[in-house]
Design an enzyme around this catalytic site. Structure first.
Site, mmCIF file in Angstrom:
data_model
loop_
_atom_site.group_PDB
_atom_site.id
_atom_site.type_symbol
_atom_site.label_atom_id
_atom_site.label_comp_id
_atom_site.label_asym_id
_atom_site.label_seq_id
_atom_site.Cartn_x
_atom_site.Cartn_y
_atom_site.Cartn_z
ATOM 1 N N ASP A 70 0.956 -1.449 -0.096
ATOM 2 C CA ASP A 70 0.071 0.075 0.031
ATOM 3 C C ASP A 70 0.940 1.361 0.166
ATOM 4 O OD1 ASP A 70 -2.854 -0.818 2.047
ATOM 5 O OD2 ASP A 70 -2.112 -1.790 0.147
ATOM 6 N N HIS B 82 3.540 -2.032 3.273
ATOM 7 C CA HIS B 82 3.798 -0.982 2.875
ATOM 8 C C HIS B 82 5.204 -0.797 2.015
ATOM 9 C CE1 HIS B 82 0.905 -0.633 5.846
ATOM 10 N NE2 HIS B 82 0.077 0.286 4.977
#
Length: 341
Positions: free
Chosen positions: A117, A263
């Site tokens: 993400d 992430h």
């Protein structure tokens, strides 16, 4: 038989009955004869669609049963289709409020989806792409529109190397906390940035923080045709910036069909990847994109995500903390909790 009822009288009565039948005035066993005749005519035509419900459940002048509505709704072919249709489910998820959201998938082999993400980050994402390419691993990147607009070449590289790109909003707000018009703009602008960079529209949406409400989810699904993708493994890499901790948490929680949240904007998360990938590959795991994982979903063992906080807390993330959201510098997303099934 009455002797007073002549042969000609019976013939006249028979003709009268036929007339009543053709007018649909008689009802046999609760089924209008006109409906029965129409059903027979339709079934005789080679071009007629199959009936949506058994005529035994329809009385003349009565309402269509709920099962017929369900059958019609479930046949609507608006849902995104996985990249590998030969291994996908027999039917796509229906459009509108019944569209499915995934936190994981039921599979018969050791396969998981790595998802990243908040990128791309030009300082860390290229290193991650190098690691994945060296091992033949494909992943799914849920990118922010702001970063996609700033780094289109990285998105093109992702696609060229077999990865998948999903929508993670324009700049990471909690979508239920802004107006519907603002939420629409977040999704539309991010999708447009992805399409400008890659020539492809995203199929999947991961709402920032996992924050969502049933009403907003239904609206976004219907308007944009996006399937929601959450996660089942969260190593809290945004919070614990330690490669060893991130790696160990994933290894402890990953199961066949897991969707793993990471992430790629954090150097420690990227640093955790080489040993994580090598260890899981050695254990017989295979890595797939979200589309590839969904395509392997086994009929009869469907796991549809139930986003618990949609009902219980009005779309608020289950774990809350202050989020610093400066997209040109630091970005600490809050890990949203997802109710799994």
């Amino acid at each position: 038989m009455s002797s007073g009822f002549t042969r000609s009288g019976w013939m006249r009565a028979g003709l009268l009955s036929v007339g009543l039948l053709s007018a649909g005035a008689l009802d046999v066993g609760g089924l209008g004869v006109r409906a029965a005749l129409a059903q027979q005519a339709a079934s005789a035509s080679p071009f007629a669609p199959p009936p949506v419900a058994s005529t035994s459940n329809i009385s003349s002048g009565g309402a269509r049963p709920a099962s017929a509505d369900t059958a019609m709704a479930s046949s609507e072919p608006n849902a995104p289709k996985p990249d590998k249709p030969s291994r996908t489910k027999a039917s796509s998820a229906p459009a509108g409020p019944l569209k499915r959201s995934y936190s994981s998938v039921s599979v018969g082999e050791k396969v998981v989806a790595l998802t990243f993400d908040d990128g791309p980050n030009p300082a860390t994402t290229p290193k991650l792409l190098d690691m994945l390419k060296a091992r033949g691993v494909h992943a799914t990147f849920f990118v922010l529109g702001t970063r996609a607009a700033e780094n289109p070449a990285l998105l093109r590289r992702m696609i060229a190397e077999g990865h998948e790109i999903g929508n993670h909003s324009w700049n990471h707000p909690q979508l239920p906390k802004i107006s519907r018009a603002a939420a629409d703009k977040q999704i539309a602008d991010a999708s447009a940035a992805i399409e400008r960079a890659t020539g492809k529209k995203p199929r999947y949406l991961r709402p920032p923080y996992g924050a969502m409400t049933p009403a907003l989810r239904s609206h976004l699904e219907q308007k944009y045709g996006l399937t929601f993708v959450y996660w089942s493994v969260d190593p809290l890499d945004w919070k614990n910036r330690n490669a060893k901790t991130v790696r160990e948490r994933i290894l402890a929680k990953a199961r066949p069909g897991s969707i793993i949240l990471l992430h790629d904007i954090h150097a420690t998360s990227v640093a955790a990847m080489p040993e994580l990938l090598d260890t899981m590959l050695a254990k017989g795991y295979r890595f797939a994109t979200v589309s590839e994982l969904i395509a392997q979903d086994q009929p009869g063992r469907v796991h549809v995500a139930s986003n618990a906080f949609e009902q219980s807390s009005g779309g608020k993330p289950r774990r809350s903390a202050a989020a610093s959201t400066t997209h040109t510098g630091h970005h600490k997303p809050v890990a949203g909790g997802i109710g799994l099934y």
